[in-house]
Write a protein that holds these residues in place. Structure first.
Motif, PDB file in Angstrom:
ATOM      1  N   LEU A 190       0.814  -1.215   0.000  1.00  0.00           N
ATOM      2  CA  LEU A 190       0.000   0.000   0.000  1.00  0.00           C
ATOM      3  C   LEU A 190       0.848   1.267   0.000  1.00  0.00           C
ATOM      4  O   LEU A 190       0.449   2.281  -0.557  1.00  0.00           O
ATOM      5  CB  LEU A 190      -0.936   0.001   1.213  1.00  0.00           C
ATOM      6  N   ASP A 191       2.019   1.191   0.594  1.00  0.00           N
ATOM      7  CA  ASP A 191       2.850   2.382   0.690  1.00  0.00           C
ATOM      8  C   ASP A 191       3.862   2.473  -0.447  1.00  0.00           C
ATOM      9  O   ASP A 191       4.675   3.388  -0.488  1.00  0.00           O
ATOM     10  CB  ASP A 191       3.589   2.404   2.029  1.00  0.00           C
ATOM     11  N   LYS A 192       3.809   1.531  -1.384  1.00  0.00           N
ATOM     12  CA  LYS A 192       4.814   1.513  -2.446  1.00  0.00           C
ATOM     13  C   LYS A 192       4.243   1.850  -3.819  1.00  0.00           C
ATOM     14  O   LYS A 192       4.977   1.921  -4.793  1.00  0.00           O
ATOM     15  CB  LYS A 192       5.502   0.134  -2.485  1.00  0.00           C
ATOM     16  N   GLN A 193       2.924   2.032  -3.909  1.00  0.00           N
ATOM     17  CA  GLN A 193       2.279   2.503  -5.127  1.00  0.00           C
ATOM     18  C   GLN A 193       2.643   1.653  -6.337  1.00  0.00           C
ATOM     19  O   GLN A 193       3.209   2.143  -7.309  1.00  0.00           O
ATOM     20  CB  GLN A 193       2.642   3.966  -5.372  1.00  0.00           C
ATOM     21  N   LYS A 194       2.309   0.365  -6.277  1.00  0.00           N
ATOM     22  CA  LYS A 194       2.649  -0.557  -7.353  1.00  0.00           C
ATOM     23  C   LYS A 194       1.440  -0.885  -8.214  1.00  0.00           C
ATOM     24  O   LYS A 194       0.297  -0.695  -7.812  1.00  0.00           O
ATOM     25  CB  LYS A 194       3.259  -1.840  -6.782  1.00  0.00           C
ATOM     26  N   LYS A 195       1.722  -1.413  -9.399  1.00  0.00           N
ATOM     27  CA  LYS A 195       0.677  -1.737 -10.354  1.00  0.00           C
ATOM     28  C   LYS A 195       0.680  -3.222 -10.706  1.00  0.00           C
ATOM     29  O   LYS A 195       1.663  -3.927 -10.499  1.00  0.00           O
ATOM     30  CB  LYS A 195       0.874  -0.924 -11.636  1.00  0.00           C
ATOM     31  N   MET A 196      -0.429  -3.656 -11.246  1.00  0.00           N
ATOM     32  CA  MET A 196      -0.584  -4.991 -11.811  1.00  0.00           C
ATOM     33  C   MET A 196      -0.410  -4.839 -13.325  1.00  0.00           C
ATOM     34  O   MET A 196      -1.257  -4.263 -14.002  1.00  0.00           O
ATOM     35  CB  MET A 196      -1.972  -5.541 -11.460  1.00  0.00           C
ATOM     36  N   ILE A 197       0.713  -5.330 -13.833  1.00  0.00           N
ATOM     37  CA  ILE A 197       1.087  -5.120 -15.237  1.00  0.00           C
ATOM     38  C   ILE A 197       0.953  -6.444 -15.986  1.00  0.00           C
ATOM     39  O   ILE A 197       1.658  -7.412 -15.687  1.00  0.00           O
ATOM     40  CB  ILE A 197       2.516  -4.571 -15.333  1.00  0.00           C
ATOM     41  N   CYS A 198       0.060  -6.479 -16.950  1.00  0.00           N
ATOM     42  CA  CYS A 198      -0.327  -7.717 -17.626  1.00  0.00           C
ATOM     43  C   CYS A 198       0.173  -7.669 -19.066  1.00  0.00           C
ATOM     44  O   CYS A 198      -0.263  -6.805 -19.846  1.00  0.00           O
ATOM     45  CB  CYS A 198      -1.846  -7.880 -17.587  1.00  0.00           C
ATOM     46  N   LEU A 199       1.057  -8.576 -19.420  1.00  0.00           N
ATOM     47  CA  LEU A 199       1.756  -8.487 -20.696  1.00  0.00           C
ATOM     48  C   LEU A 199       1.542  -9.726 -21.558  1.00  0.00           C
ATOM     49  O   LEU A 199       1.838 -10.855 -21.151  1.00  0.00           O
ATOM     50  CB  LEU A 199       3.262  -8.304 -20.460  1.00  0.00           C
ATOM     51  N   ASP A 200       1.049  -9.504 -22.763  1.00  0.00           N
ATOM     52  CA  ASP A 200       1.049 -10.527 -23.802  1.00  0.00           C
ATOM     53  C   ASP A 200       2.504 -10.837 -24.173  1.00  0.00           C
ATOM     54  O   ASP A 200       3.409 -10.026 -23.925  1.00  0.00           O
ATOM     55  CB  ASP A 200       0.270  -9.984 -25.008  1.00  0.00           C
ATOM     56  N   GLU A 220       3.745  -5.891  -9.881  1.00  0.00           N
ATOM     57  CA  GLU A 220       3.304  -7.277 -10.114  1.00  0.00           C
ATOM     58  C   GLU A 220       3.189  -7.477 -11.621  1.00  0.00           C
ATOM     59  O   GLU A 220       2.198  -7.116 -12.253  1.00  0.00           O
ATOM     60  CB  GLU A 220       1.954  -7.520  -9.444  1.00  0.00           C
ATOM     61  N   VAL A 221       4.212  -8.050 -12.229  1.00  0.00           N
ATOM     62  CA  VAL A 221       4.225  -8.280 -13.671  1.00  0.00           C
ATOM     63  C   VAL A 221       3.711  -9.694 -13.941  1.00  0.00           C
ATOM     64  O   VAL A 221       4.271 -10.676 -13.453  1.00  0.00           O
ATOM     65  CB  VAL A 221       5.639  -8.086 -14.251  1.00  0.00           C
ATOM     66  N   ILE A 222       2.653  -9.757 -14.722  1.00  0.00           N
ATOM     67  CA  ILE A 222       1.991 -11.035 -14.990  1.00  0.00           C
ATOM     68  C   ILE A 222       2.004 -11.304 -16.487  1.00  0.00           C
ATOM     69  O   ILE A 222       1.453 -10.522 -17.273  1.00  0.00           O
ATOM     70  CB  ILE A 222       0.540 -11.026 -14.467  1.00  0.00           C
ATOM     71  N   ILE A 223       2.648 -12.389 -16.871  1.00  0.00           N
ATOM     72  CA  ILE A 223       2.599 -12.824 -18.259  1.00  0.00           C
ATOM     73  C   ILE A 223       1.189 -13.343 -18.526  1.00  0.00           C
ATOM     74  O   ILE A 223       0.674 -14.188 -17.786  1.00  0.00           O
ATOM     75  CB  ILE A 223       3.632 -13.937 -18.516  1.00  0.00           C
ATOM     76  N   SER A 224       0.575 -12.843 -19.589  1.00  0.00           N
ATOM     77  CA  SER A 224      -0.787 -13.253 -19.946  1.00  0.00           C
ATOM     78  C   SER A 224      -0.783 -13.615 -21.421  1.00  0.00           C
ATOM     79  O   SER A 224      -0.724 -12.737 -22.287  1.00  0.00           O
ATOM     80  CB  SER A 224      -1.781 -12.125 -19.658  1.00  0.00           C
ATOM     81  N   LEU A 238       7.058 -20.067 -19.141  1.00  0.00           N
ATOM     82  CA  LEU A 238       8.036 -20.010 -18.048  1.00  0.00           C
ATOM     83  C   LEU A 238       9.379 -19.416 -18.467  1.00  0.00           C
ATOM     84  O   LEU A 238       9.957 -18.612 -17.703  1.00  0.00           O
ATOM     85  CB  LEU A 238       8.228 -21.407 -17.451  1.00  0.00           C
ATOM     86  N   PRO A 239       9.920 -19.755 -19.653  1.00  0.00           N
ATOM     87  CA  PRO A 239      11.200 -19.135 -20.034  1.00  0.00           C
ATOM     88  C   PRO A 239      11.116 -17.617 -20.175  1.00  0.00           C
ATOM     89  O   PRO A 239      12.099 -16.915 -19.913  1.00  0.00           O
ATOM     90  CB  PRO A 239      11.510 -19.794 -21.389  1.00  0.00           C
ATOM     91  N   ILE A 240       9.956 -17.099 -20.568  1.00  0.00           N
ATOM     92  CA  ILE A 240       9.788 -15.650 -20.671  1.00  0.00           C
ATOM     93  C   ILE A 240       9.822 -15.023 -19.284  1.00  0.00           C
ATOM     94  O   ILE A 240      10.459 -13.977 -19.065  1.00  0.00           O
ATOM     95  CB  ILE A 240       8.473 -15.308 -21.379  1.00  0.00           C
ATOM     96  N   MET A 241       9.147 -15.656 -18.318  1.00  0.00           N
ATOM     97  CA  MET A 241       9.199 -15.167 -16.945  1.00  0.00           C
ATOM     98  C   MET A 241      10.638 -15.105 -16.455  1.00  0.00           C
ATOM     99  O   MET A 241      11.070 -14.109 -15.857  1.00  0.00           O
ATOM    100  CB  MET A 241       8.373 -16.067 -16.018  1.00  0.00           C
ATOM    101  N   GLY A 250       5.782 -15.342  -8.718  1.00  0.00           N
ATOM    102  CA  GLY A 250       4.624 -14.566  -9.145  1.00  0.00           C
ATOM    103  C   GLY A 250       3.588 -15.457  -9.799  1.00  0.00           C
ATOM    104  O   GLY A 250       3.570 -16.670  -9.585  1.00  0.00           O
ATOM    105  N   TYR A 251       2.756 -14.853 -10.621  1.00  0.00           N
ATOM    106  CA  TYR A 251       1.645 -15.567 -11.233  1.00  0.00           C
ATOM    107  C   TYR A 251       1.723 -15.439 -12.749  1.00  0.00           C
ATOM    108  O   TYR A 251       2.327 -14.503 -13.287  1.00  0.00           O
ATOM    109  CB  TYR A 251       0.313 -14.976 -10.752  1.00  0.00           C
ATOM    110  N   VAL A 252       1.088 -16.376 -13.421  1.00  0.00           N
ATOM    111  CA  VAL A 252       1.061 -16.368 -14.871  1.00  0.00           C
ATOM    112  C   VAL A 252      -0.306 -16.845 -15.342  1.00  0.00           C
ATOM    113  O   VAL A 252      -0.918 -17.729 -14.726  1.00  0.00           O
ATOM    114  CB  VAL A 252       2.198 -17.245 -15.449  1.00  0.00           C
ATOM    115  N   VAL A 253      -0.809 -16.212 -16.416  1.00  0.00           N
ATOM    116  CA  VAL A 253      -2.062 -16.614 -17.057  1.00  0.00           C
ATOM    117  C   VAL A 253      -1.690 -17.165 -18.425  1.00  0.00           C
ATOM    118  O   VAL A 253      -1.128 -16.446 -19.248  1.00  0.00           O
ATOM    119  CB  VAL A 253      -3.020 -15.412 -17.209  1.00  0.00           C
ATOM    120  N   VAL A 254      -1.984 -18.446 -18.651  1.00  0.00           N
ATOM    121  CA  VAL A 254      -1.591 -19.077 -19.903  1.00  0.00           C
ATOM    122  C   VAL A 254      -2.794 -19.746 -20.557  1.00  0.00           C
ATOM    123  O   VAL A 254      -3.895 -19.767 -19.999  1.00  0.00           O
ATOM    124  CB  VAL A 254      -0.458 -20.107 -19.669  1.00  0.00           C
ATOM    125  N   SER A 255      -2.570 -20.267 -21.753  1.00  0.00           N
ATOM    126  CA  SER A 255      -3.637 -20.930 -22.524  1.00  0.00           C
ATOM    127  C   SER A 255      -4.860 -20.020 -22.647  1.00  0.00           C
ATOM    128  O   SER A 255      -5.996 -20.467 -22.509  1.00  0.00           O
ATOM    129  CB  SER A 255      -4.006 -22.275 -21.887  1.00  0.00           C
TER     130      SER A 255
END
Length: 276
Positions: free
Chosen positions: A13-23, A52-56, A65-68, A76-81
């Motif tokens: 909350l004190d670090k002002q971070k984003k959820m970044i979702c990348l194809d 929070e960088v999420i491969i989507s 996984l190799p991209i991560m 972290g987390y990943v959204v695949v398929s």
């Protein structure tokens, strides 16, 4: 480019971070599968800042996984398929936390009648790839096992892929749309390539599930993509950015458009984020 206000998730909350979702394909890497040094450095800097960088991706888990790893995401987390599989990844463990399976038989039978010469493959609920003829792709992240078409019909799937060498992408798209496929979600790619998932399953549905887990405000999500399978993700995100080479319907779904993948469009977006 306007970015959204920052709040962050419950432990930042004190670090002002984003959820970044990348194809991946056409966004992080070019159409030859290559990642530029500028994109790599910008993405690693964003990860190191604690966002929070999420491969989507439409890719399957083994191909994501190799991209991560290359982006320096060691946990972290990943959204695949295309949203069919969500996984939590750490240095020592990969945990599939959600898998959307469906019965592909109705869609496959309809497609077979229209496109009997196409190649068919599916990823089943065990992460195995089965295909009706020798058919492999880097997005699978696994070897395919050739089986009879009838065996494909008997499997539950998280992802079905159809590829035609006899049609242009436009011809293929018209043929698929003319079938009126129901009970599934599908998107046509840059070539005569079709991805099918469970009804209502998209990158956006997977990311929304993760957003609830991570407790980000939707306004603090940023998504970048270039394909038709990114449309829902770009519409879902607090700020959606289309790559410069994206089709018009993808650009129309976005809040902003960056440069193309060969001009390091993703790096431009991430470098601006780093300057905030």
């Amino acid at each position: 480019m306007t970015v959204m206000t920052k709040i962050g998730n419950d432990d930042r909350l004190d670090k002002q971070k984003k959820m970044i979702c990348l194809d991946v394909d056409g966004t992080i890497v070019n159409h030859q599968g290559q990642m530029s040094q500028r994109v790599r450095e910008a993405a690693r800097a964003v990860v190191e800042q604690g966002h929070e960088v999420i491969i989507s991706t439409g890719r399957s888990l083994g191909a994501a996984l190799p991209i991560m790893q290359e982006l320096g995401i060691d946990h972290g987390y990943v959204v695949v398929s295309n949203g069919g599989v969500l996984a939590k990844v750490s240095a020592n463990d990969i945990e599939v936390i959600h898998r959307e399976v469906f019965d592909p038989s109705v869609a496959l039978k309809a497609l077979w009648k229209q496109l009997p010469k196409a190649k068919y493959a599916l990823e089943n609920e065990r992460g195995e790839f089965l295909s009706n003829q020798a058919f492999g792709d880097a997005s699978f992240g696994a070897e395919t096992r050739v089986v009879d078409f009838e065996e494909l019909l008997s499997n539950k799937a998280v992802r079905v892929v159809v590829f035609s060498t006899d049609n242009t992408a436009e011809e293929f798209g018209h043929a698929v749309q003319g079938l009126g496929l129901s009970g599934v979600t599908y998107s046509v790619g840059w070539t005569a390539w079709l991805d099918i998932a469970a009804d209502g399953t998209t990158k956006a549905s997977g990311l929304e599930r993760l957003r609830a887990i991570l407790k980000f405000d939707l306004a603090d999500s940023l998504a970048v993509g270039d394909g038709r399978n990114d449309i829902e993700m770009l519409q879902w995100a607090g700020h959606g950015v289309a790559m410069g080479q994206a089709p018009d319907e993808v650009k129309d779904a976005a809040d902003a458009v960056t440069e193309g993948v060969d001009e390091d469009g993703l790096a431009i977006v991430l470098e601006e984020l780093l300057q905030d």
